[in-house]
Design a protein around this motif. Sequence first.
Motif, mmCIF file in Angstrom:
data_model
loop_
_atom_site.group_PDB
_atom_site.id
_atom_site.type_symbol
_atom_site.label_atom_id
_atom_site.label_comp_id
_atom_site.label_asym_id
_atom_site.label_seq_id
_atom_site.Cartn_x
_atom_site.Cartn_y
_atom_site.Cartn_z
ATOM 1 N N PHE A 117 0.860 -1.176 0.000
ATOM 2 C CA PHE A 117 0.000 0.000 0.000
ATOM 3 C C PHE A 117 0.901 1.233 0.000
ATOM 4 C CE2 PHE A 117 -3.003 -3.103 1.604
ATOM 5 C CZ PHE A 117 -4.194 -2.710 0.988
ATOM 6 N N THR A 118 0.654 2.130 -0.935
ATOM 7 C CA THR A 118 1.489 3.316 -1.085
ATOM 8 C C THR A 118 0.661 4.580 -0.937
ATOM 9 O OG1 THR A 118 2.957 2.124 -2.614
ATOM 10 C CG2 THR A 118 3.138 4.523 -2.566
ATOM 11 N N ILE A 119 1.174 5.494 -0.129
ATOM 12 C CA ILE A 119 0.589 6.820 0.063
ATOM 13 C C ILE A 119 1.511 7.836 -0.595
ATOM 14 C CG2 ILE A 119 0.154 8.639 1.763
ATOM 15 C CD1 ILE A 119 -0.534 6.454 3.778
ATOM 16 N N THR A 120 0.943 8.787 -1.305
ATOM 17 C CA THR A 120 1.725 9.917 -1.793
ATOM 18 C C THR A 120 1.111 11.201 -1.264
ATOM 19 O OG1 THR A 120 2.601 11.055 -3.737
ATOM 20 C CG2 THR A 120 0.419 10.053 -3.962
ATOM 21 N N LEU A 121 1.956 12.112 -0.818
ATOM 22 C CA LEU A 121 1.505 13.378 -0.229
ATOM 23 C C LEU A 121 2.332 14.530 -0.786
ATOM 24 C CD1 LEU A 121 1.395 12.242 3.500
ATOM 25 C CD2 LEU A 121 -0.619 12.910 2.164
ATOM 26 N N PRO A 122 1.695 15.637 -1.169
ATOM 27 C CA PRO A 122 2.475 16.811 -1.579
ATOM 28 C C PRO A 122 3.250 17.364 -0.387
ATOM 29 C CG PRO A 122 0.146 17.369 -1.377
ATOM 30 C CD PRO A 122 0.242 15.880 -1.221
ATOM 31 N N LEU A 123 4.455 17.859 -0.641
ATOM 32 C CA LEU A 123 5.256 18.404 0.448
ATOM 33 C C LEU A 123 4.682 19.709 0.976
ATOM 34 C CD1 LEU A 123 8.874 17.728 -0.873
ATOM 35 C CD2 LEU A 123 7.485 16.327 0.655
ATOM 36 N N ARG A 124 4.018 20.454 0.103
ATOM 37 C CA ARG A 124 3.373 21.704 0.505
ATOM 38 C C ARG A 124 1.911 21.675 0.089
ATOM 39 N NH1 ARG A 124 6.419 26.117 1.951
ATOM 40 N NH2 ARG A 124 8.677 25.856 1.846
ATOM 41 N N GLN A 125 1.046 22.197 0.940
ATOM 42 C CA GLN A 125 -0.377 22.206 0.669
ATOM 43 C C GLN A 125 -0.815 23.535 0.073
ATOM 44 O OE1 GLN A 125 -2.490 19.606 1.139
ATOM 45 N NE2 GLN A 125 -0.794 18.341 1.842
#
Length: 248
Positions: free
Chosen positions: A232-240
Amino acid sequence: MSASASHEDTPKQTREDLHAMLLSSVSHDLKTPLACVIGSLDIYQQLKDTLSEERKNSLISTAISEARRLDRFITNILDMAKLESDIIFKREFVDIRQLVRQCVLRMEPVLCQHHVHLELSSEIMAEVNELWITRALTLLLDNAALYAPVDTDIMVTATKDNLACWIAVRDYGPGIPKKIAPTLFHKHSRATREDTKIAGTGLGLPICKAIIERHGGGIWCDKPVSGDGTVFTITLPLRQKKAKKRPA
């Protein structure tokens, strides 16, 4: 009744049927651990003068374990209700590596029968809501521990580029059946499945998806390139992006 009216009623009836099935499924999964808690403590109370210390400890241990499971189920239901409301997460820059380490440490009672390995790249700072991202990772680790055989490995990796970071949780369990994979993140999927051998509300992965998407990220599952299990992989932007609504 006209044909058009009948056609309009069909989606509503489907939603009502799904709601009824989900309620039935959740009710069953809440009652099962509660029954175990009551049963264990009832036996203890009635027979404590004749039970061996080993048997007493076993009953108390079972009651505590099932009470914790019940607590997780209720927390999932409450989390889903919160996520379906119109809230905006408050965010700050968080050290993702530290978040992963603390989450694994907090999950030690659940992960103790597995071998957890961390592969964390250099400093990863991401603008997230620490509480909710911790919740999402906790659910993925709980899922891995639930489905992977005892004494197997669980791998947690974290990497980044200039724009985003990735957190992956790999287990060495039986993997995800192809027919289930497309609905894995749907909150109604458990209610319509007949192969649920492991107790749970089925809301863990839908909650993960809701949390990550509220952060502008994504989540998916894959079969590993080699070996058994699931990733399972999550990706998140470093800045919102700046929120326009009032924070909850």
